[in-house]
Every structure is written in structure tokens, then in C-alpha cells.
Motif scaffolding. Structure first.
Motif, PDB file in Angstrom:
ATOM      1  N   THR A 296       8.942  -4.127  -6.066  1.00 55.55           N
ATOM      2  CA  THR A 296       9.608  -3.574  -4.887  1.00 55.55           C
ATOM      3  C   THR A 296      11.126  -3.681  -5.051  1.00 55.55           C
ATOM      4  O   THR A 296      11.781  -2.718  -5.445  1.00 55.55           O
TER       5      THR A 296
ATOM      6  N   ILE B 121       9.468   0.827   4.818  1.00 55.71           N
ATOM      7  CA  ILE B 121       8.467  -0.032   4.171  1.00 55.71           C
ATOM      8  C   ILE B 121       8.870  -1.485   4.377  1.00 55.71           C
ATOM      9  O   ILE B 121       9.999  -1.891   4.067  1.00 55.71           O
TER      10      ILE B 121
ATOM     11  N   ASP C 255       9.269   0.491  13.428  1.00 56.82           N
ATOM     12  CA  ASP C 255       7.899   0.991  13.253  1.00 56.82           C
ATOM     13  C   ASP C 255       6.933   0.120  14.059  1.00 56.82           C
ATOM     14  O   ASP C 255       6.898  -1.101  13.890  1.00 56.82           O
TER      15      ASP C 255
ATOM     16  N   ARG D 216       0.810  -1.213   0.000  1.00 59.47           N
ATOM     17  CA  ARG D 216       0.000   0.000   0.000  1.00 59.47           C
ATOM     18  C   ARG D 216       0.849   1.271   0.000  1.00 59.47           C
ATOM     19  O   ARG D 216       0.478   2.269  -0.606  1.00 59.47           O
ATOM     20  N   ALA D 217       1.997   1.217   0.651  1.00 60.39           N
ATOM     21  CA  ALA D 217       2.842   2.405   0.739  1.00 60.39           C
ATOM     22  C   ALA D 217       3.413   2.822  -0.609  1.00 60.39           C
ATOM     23  O   ALA D 217       3.896   3.949  -0.763  1.00 60.39           O
ATOM     24  N   LEU D 218       3.352   1.904  -1.598  1.00 60.98           N
ATOM     25  CA  LEU D 218       3.954   2.198  -2.898  1.00 60.98           C
ATOM     26  C   LEU D 218       2.921   2.411  -3.996  1.00 60.98           C
ATOM     27  O   LEU D 218       3.274   2.518  -5.166  1.00 60.98           O
ATOM     28  N   THR D 219       1.654   2.464  -3.633  1.00 63.69           N
ATOM     29  CA  THR D 219       0.620   2.583  -4.660  1.00 63.69           C
ATOM     30  C   THR D 219       0.504   3.981  -5.227  1.00 63.69           C
ATOM     31  O   THR D 219      -0.183   4.200  -6.216  1.00 63.69           O
TER      32      THR D 219
ATOM     33  N   ALA E  43       8.647   7.459  -1.184  1.00 67.57           N
ATOM     34  CA  ALA E  43       7.895   6.645  -0.222  1.00 67.57           C
ATOM     35  C   ALA E  43       8.820   6.109   0.872  1.00 67.57           C
ATOM     36  O   ALA E  43       8.475   6.107   2.065  1.00 67.57           O
TER      37      ALA E  43
ATOM     38  N   GLU F  80       9.742   8.805   3.285  1.00 64.75           N
ATOM     39  CA  GLU F  80       8.665   9.195   4.192  1.00 64.75           C
ATOM     40  C   GLU F  80       8.577   8.270   5.396  1.00 64.75           C
ATOM     41  O   GLU F  80       8.409   8.706   6.532  1.00 64.75           O
ATOM     42  N   ARG F  81       8.688   6.947   5.150  1.00 63.52           N
ATOM     43  CA  ARG F  81       8.672   5.986   6.252  1.00 63.52           C
ATOM     44  C   ARG F  81       9.232   4.654   5.769  1.00 63.52           C
ATOM     45  O   ARG F  81       9.227   4.356   4.568  1.00 63.52           O
TER      46      ARG F  81
ATOM     47  N   GLN G  83       4.530  -2.091  12.038  1.00 65.29           N
ATOM     48  CA  GLN G  83       5.207  -3.227  11.431  1.00 65.29           C
ATOM     49  C   GLN G  83       5.543  -4.285  12.483  1.00 65.29           C
ATOM     50  O   GLN G  83       5.450  -5.491  12.223  1.00 65.29           O
TER      51      GLN G  83
END
Length: 701
Positions: free
Chosen positions: A361, A349, A640, A333-336, A343, A346-347, A643
Motif C-alpha cells: 500500500t 481507501i 466514507d 480488498r480495494a487493491l486486489t 483504485a 474510484e473511492r 469506513q
């Protein structure tokens, strides 16, 4: 009354543990392969996948003999035959291995002959022996033999002028007895089945798929190979040899050249197993035994056909209705939306393969780095990769574009040595700086780092730390995790580790990495000790570990101490495990589960309750002496909280009573649990993850 707290009870020393607290590593591995066989026996699994599991069982067993059994035999031959941790002498271990393996191979043959082959026939896929063929099919194979086999086959006579020929490892052969009609003299000959031929010859018929073992086709044409002689009998046989390489890195100036020389010698290693068809006569078997120097426990008589690893060819048949349903991996989802580097900036993954796409990925990460003008350098480790690796092509493209590319290629990766040497030379030719590992160690860590000059003018390190190889082929069937991070502390750690791999750094302690061999064992033992202390203080204490193998005695003793201190220990082990679970007074609080299925559970995850602040690690290391002491391995701490919850939830889901799995019993046997007490099928973890398009892993209650 004193206000002082009671003293903390001391944990028992290893000497106080029972002497039989470890099982044999070899037996642990054979029990793993037994679980693979149980999948082939499971009629609820799609039919071609059952055939594939039979193939995997055979391939696994080959490697076990070439490495583990060969190692035991070498210890005996060199006089280093000390007892194992279980107390068994290598000679006793070899006898136990022989007994167990004979049982498993007979069981595999029965599974094929009585279950898989009949089921294949029912769906129009037939594996036929020569005497079952129709006349038209034999005519077709006469032509096929003349065109495609006869030019490749060489019969080797054995007599005073022709010594017994060398039999290469894993080759399929025919032992042939012929009679000279002039003087009735009987003679022996060997015919090797060319390795370039398919294991089963496709008869090319319309409708039903019909196959015949290649040795049957050659056997039917022996009169042409021994013209003028009478063929009395013929029997298939197969040899497995020691295939472990031995290179003294301190005594060689060119590791690659030394490895190439060893690879040539690998085919001529000592015999460790002789497989023969059950129908072989004592006379022919005696000849093979004497000429090959095989001992009684090295001989395995099984119903034909031999080498069921070749069933992988059948499993690849285009019959999708007989296979696992196709799975399309999702994009995290973080790469959509947005760019990949943005991305990651930002955080961090976390990606979970094969449920989440490796191509969009990890492959994409390196492909973008190769073409991005802002990328200045790439550093990469390669342990195993595929023959058509887009990752290697990206590294080559980056070097040709003028970027600084440093690649550590581990040329000592067992059974991938030749492949890795070829990749290393290709990378060097393209201008990459190639390093061949560290003297005395294998570099097994999975690291990638991209150095990019971002819009703010600063150089930023984008890192990937994984649990699996950078191999696009296996990434479709191996379960693994990868963490992408642009965090400064991770970047500094990965930089420092690459410096130690390419230079002479002796750095031991890192910020968010635990690195073997310098500090990983020490770090894990410290975390286990912290859980023991917390349990004794009444604070939350729990250990959850997922690995491929658990055989390290020091770690196991630490886990026993944790159990005795009241720490609940959950171990998810795919392969060999020598710990005894659920033994009163020793491991009451230890549970061990194993999950095998469509995907190979390959990731390594370590979760420590750490009071109220869980510590979660993932990376490349199994709990084996070689990983902790003789390899460069790296675990990264997941920071995180979401995670961490996801990984803890996955671990708890695997250990749940409602999840289908194998349970390790105190005596070392494994019990498969697939249904509850009411007969309802338990949840298949891999199916559950595959079906959850957003990977909403159930969290711990």
C-alpha cells in the motif's frame, strides 16, 4: 403553563472540579511500563516474547529517565520548580518516581530470575554466569577474549594522576578494586564494556543455546588488564544521563549544524540514574556516588545482570515455536484488482497496519509514483524512518527521474536526530528539495502527496494521511491507519498544509483536516462541546477516542464536563493517562481501557456521535500539550460511511467487556481483565483482527 423550553443547564467550570482530578503524568507513564512488565510475567505468552517484553521494559525506562526525569531535574536546577497539575512539587515527584521505579526494577529482576530464565533453561536456552560455566567453555572464552575483547578494552585507574573518567550514558561498566602487592595499597579503576560487543556472548555450543553476560567475560580476565596487581573485587554499574536536546532555533543560522553539536553533548548530560548490582560493597558504592554526584534516590541496587534491554538479543533466537505465530498481512480488498491510482480515484481507501500490508500500500504508492511518467511531483513528510527505507529510495529515484520532490525531514525527532540528518543529506544530494521543519515546532503529521497528470489531462492530487511514521520496519509491529484519497478537498487541504510547512502561510482552517497548532485543540474542544449540547437536548451523544497518551488538562476538563452532562465517553489509551475514570460526580460516564500485546497500538482515532451524523477523525496527534500546541499535527475526517462504521466497530470491540484489556480504576491503578467470571479467556483483540483475513470488524450493536 409556559410553552418555553427549560433553560439548558450550564456545564461546570474547571474551577468547580476537585483539585485532585489529575494524576501525575510521570506516574501514569510508569503504570504503562508496569503493564508492559505484566506481559513479561504472563506465562500464557510465548516465552521469547516474554523475554522481549522484559527488554522493552528496560528500554522504555531508560528513555523515561533520559527525558522525563531529566526534565524534572532541570526544572529544579533552573528554579522553575512549580507544582504539577496534581499538586506535587518536582522534588516530591522525583521521590515518588524513585519509590515506584525501585519496585518495578526489583519486580523485573524477579521476573527474569524466577520465571523467564528458568523457563528458557527448560527449552535449552541458558544464560549462565561465569561460575556456572564448564571448563571447556571457559577455555573457549579465553580465546574469545584475546581475539575480540582485549583489543577494545581500556582500564582507567583513578588516583592523583588519573582523574575519575567520564562515564557515558547507558554504558555498562565494571568498578574494580585492586591491591598493589608491594605496599598493600588499594586502588580503584573503571573498565567500560565496549558498546560494540553483544550483550550476551554466544558460547557457540551444539544443542542447547548457551550465553554468558559480556561483563562476566571481562571480569574473569581482569588480571590480564591489571597485570601484577591483585584484583580484590569488581561490580557492574550503569549510568543514565539527561539526553534531551536544547537548540534555540531563533538564535541559529544552521539548525542541522546546531543539532549535530548538541548530539555530541548529549553523551555528557547530567546523571539521572545510577544502577548497581545488589552485591556491590558500600565502599565501592560510596566511591561511585561521590565521583558521579549521585543522590540517594538516584541509586538503584538490583540483582544482576544489569541492562536487561539486551534480552532482545535472546528474543531474536531462531526458535519460532517460542514466538508469536507468523502473520502474513493481507492486501486491502480495494487493491486486489486494477491499478493503485485508479483504485484511489474510484473511492478513498482505508488501510489498517500491520493487518493490511504496508509494503503493498504505502511503499507501493511511492514506488509507483517514482517510476510513473505521468507523475509530476511528490511531497512527503518524514518523522522517523528505517535505516534501509524503500520510501527514501523511491523519493531519490523520483528526483533523479526529474520529478519535483519536496521532503520535509523533521531533524528534531527525539533519538532519531542523527539518522534523519543523514537521510536529509542523502535526499539533498539526489536533488530533492529538503525542508527541516518549522521554527519552534516539530512536524509530526504523516502526509504524502503525489501530483499526477491523469488520462483526462487534468492534474490530480493523490494523498495519504496516516497515523504512523513512514517506517517499513516499525510498520510490521506498530498498529496504524492510513487513508488514501484523491478527493479534491483533501488534495487542496494537503497542498495548503505543505505550503505552510515550506513557506510562510498562516492558514488556520481547512476543509477535511484539523491541523495543530492553529486549530486542532479548538476543533476538538468544539466537538466535545457539541456532544454536551446534544446530550442536554436529548439527542444522541457519545465520544470515543483512541490515543497513545492523554495528559492535556484542558481536554480532560472538557471530557469531565461531557461526563457530567451525561455523555458516555470511551477512552482507549495505550500509555500515560492522567484522567481519573469512574469518579462519582466527576467522571461517572467515562471508561478508560488499555490494550497492549504483540503489536504496539499506535493509531489515533476520534469518534463523535454528532447527533445522527457521526464524525470520525484519524491522524497523528495525541492528547498532550506538545502535540496540540508545539507540533504540526493533522487529523483527517473520514467521510466514507462504511469506513466510519468499521472504525466505530473497532472502538466498541476494544471497549467491550468480552475483550481482554486493562481497566483504569478511579485511584489511578490499572486492573488487567483476561478471563470472564466463568474462567473463560476473553478475546484478544489483536489476535481477532489478525485471524480475520477480510478484517470484518465487529460493528457496534
Amino acid at each position: 403553563m409556559s410553552t418555553e423550553s427549560a433553560p439548558t443547564p450550564a456545564a461546570p467550570a474547571a474551577a468547580e472540579f476537585p483539585a485532585d482530578r489529575f494524576m501525575d503524568r510521570e506516574e501514569g507513564w510508569l503504570r504503562f511500563n508496569q503493564r508492559v512488565l505484566e506481559l513479561a510475567e504472563d506465562e500464557d505468552i510465548p516465552l521469547l516474547e516474554r523475554a522481549r517484553f522484559l527488554s522493552i521494559f528496560s528500554s522504555n525506562l531508560d528513555e523515561f529517565f533520559m527525558v522525563r526525569v531529566a526534565g524534572l531535574k532541570r526544572r529544579l536546577a533552573t528554579g522553575l520548580a512549580v507544582a504539577s497539575a496534581s499538586g506535587h512539587h518536582p522534588r516530591v515527584l522525583l521521590e515518588r518516581i524513585s519509590t515506584f521505579t525501585h519496585e518495578l526494577m526489583i519486580r523485573q529482576s524477579a521476573c527474569f530470575e524466577n520465571s523467564v530464565a528458568p523457563a528458557l533453561r527448560e527449552v535449552g536456552i541458558r544464560i549462565l554466569r561465569w561460575n556456572e560455566l564448564e571448563e571447556s567453555e571457559r577455555e573457549y572464552l579465553h580465546g574469545y577474549f584475546r581475539r575480540s575483547i582485549y583489543p577494545l578494552v581500556t582500564p582507567f585507574a583513578v588516583d592523583s594522576a588519573h582523574p575519575f573518567p567520564y562515564i557515558s550514558g547507558r554504558s555498562l561498566n565494571l568498578a574494580v578494586t585492586v591491591r598493589d602487592p608491594r605496599d598493600e595499597r588499594r586502588m580503584f579503576a573503571r573498565v567500560k564494556v565496549p558498546s560494540s560487543l553483544p550483550r550476551f556472548i554466544d558460547l557457540g555450543t551444539r544443542g542447547d543455546a548457551r550465553y554468558v553476560p559480556v561483563e562476566d567475560v571481562i571480569a574473569a580476565h581482569l588480571p590480564q588488564l591489571f597485570e601484577g596487581m591483585q584484583v580484590v573485587e569488581h561490580h557492574a554499574f550503569r549510568v543514565t544521563r539527561n539526553a534531551d536536546l536544547e537548540v534555540d532555533e531563533d538564535e541559529t543560522d544552521d539548525l542541522v549544524q546546531s543539532l549535530e553539536n548538541e548530539l555530541l553533548r548529549r553523551r555528557f548530560g547530567p546523571l539521572v540514574r545510577l544502577e548497581v548490582e545488589q552485591s556491590i560493597t558500600d565502599e565501592v558504592l560510596n566511591i561511585l556516588t561521590e565521583e558521579l554526584g549521585a543522590e540517594e534516590e538516584e541509586i538503584y541496587r538490583v540483582p544482576g545482570p544489569l541492562n536487561l534491554a539486551g534480552l532482545g538479543q535472546i528474543a531474536d533466537a531462531d526458535r519460532p515455536e517460542l514466538c508469536f505465530p507468523p502473520m502474513v498481512p493481507v492486501e486491502p480488498r480495494a487493491l486486489t484488482s486494477g491499478g493503485l491510482f485508479a483504485a484511489i480515484r474510484e473511492r478513498e481507501i482505508l488501510v489498517h497496519h500491520p493487518y493490511e500490508s504496508f509494503a503493498t500500500t504505502t511503499e507501493r504508492f511511492l514506488a509507483l509514483a517514482a517510476t510513473d511518467p505521468k507523475v509530476m511531483a511528490i511531497k512527503q513528510t518524514l518523522y522517523r524512518t528505517s535505516g534501509d527505507s524503500p520510501i527514501v529510495e523511491s523519493l531519490i529515484e523520483a528526483a533523479r527521474a526529474g520529478k519535483e520532490v519536496v521532503v520535509l525531514v523533521e531533524v528534531k525527532a527525539r533519538f532519531d536526530e542523527q539518522n534523519n540528518i543523514q537521510w536529509a543529506r542523502k535526499l539533498e544530494d539526489a536533488g530533492c528539495h529538503v525542508v527541516y521543519g518549522v521554527v519552534g515546532l516539530k512536524t509530526h503529521c504523516k502526509l504524502s502527496m503525489v501530483i499526477r497528470q491523469d488520462g483526462d489531462g487534468h492534474l490530480r492530487r493523490y494523498c495519504h494521511v496516516g497515523t504512523g511514521n513512514y517506517n517499513p520496519s516499525t510498520a510490521r509491529v506498530y498498529e496504524d491507519f492510513g487513508l488514501f484519497s484523491a478527493a479534491a478537498e483533501v488534495g487542496e487541504d494537503v497542498s495548503d498544509l505543505f505550503n505552510s510547512l515550506t513557506g510562510f502561510s498562516r492558514k488556520k482552517h481547512y476543509r477535511r483536516l484539523l491541523v495543530a497548532p492553529a486549530a486542532l485543540r479548538e476543533g476538538l474542544l468544539a466537538q466535545i462541546a457539541a456532544e454536551i449540547e446534544n446530550s442536554l437536548k436529548g439527542e444522541p451523544a457519545r465520544i470515543r477516542i483512541k490515543v497513545n497518551s492523554l495528559v492535556d488538562e484542558e481536554i480532560i476538563d472538557a471530557l469531565y464536563r461531557a461526563s457530567q452532562a451525561g455523555v458516555h465517553v470511551d477512552l482507549w489509551v495505550r500509555g500515560s493517562c492522567v484522567l481519573r475514570a469512574g469518579v462519582p460526580g466527576l467522571s461517572d460516564h467515562i471508561r478508560v481501557r488499555s490494550i497492549l500485546g504483540r503489536f504496539l497500538e499506535h493509531s489515533r482515532v476520534f469518534v463523535f456521535a454528532n447527533g445522527w451524523r457521526p464524525q470520525v477523525w484519524l491522524g497523528s496527534a495525541d492528547l498532550m500539550p506538545r502535540n496540540l500546541d508545539r507540533r504540526v499535527e493533522a487529523l483527517v475526517r473520514v467521510s466514507d460511511s462504511e469506513q466510519c462504521r468499521r472504525l466505530v466497530g473497532l472502538m466498541d470491540l476494544a471497549m467491550a467487556d468480552g475483550t481482554s484489556s486493562w481497566h483504569l480504576e478511579p485511584d489511578g491503578s490499572w486492573t488487567r481483565h483476561t478471563h470472564d467470571q466463568e474462567g473463560r479467556r476473553l478475546m484478544d483483540l489483536q489476535d481477532a483482527l489478525k485471524g480475520d483475513r477480510h478484517l470484518r470488524v465487529v460493528e457496534s450493536g
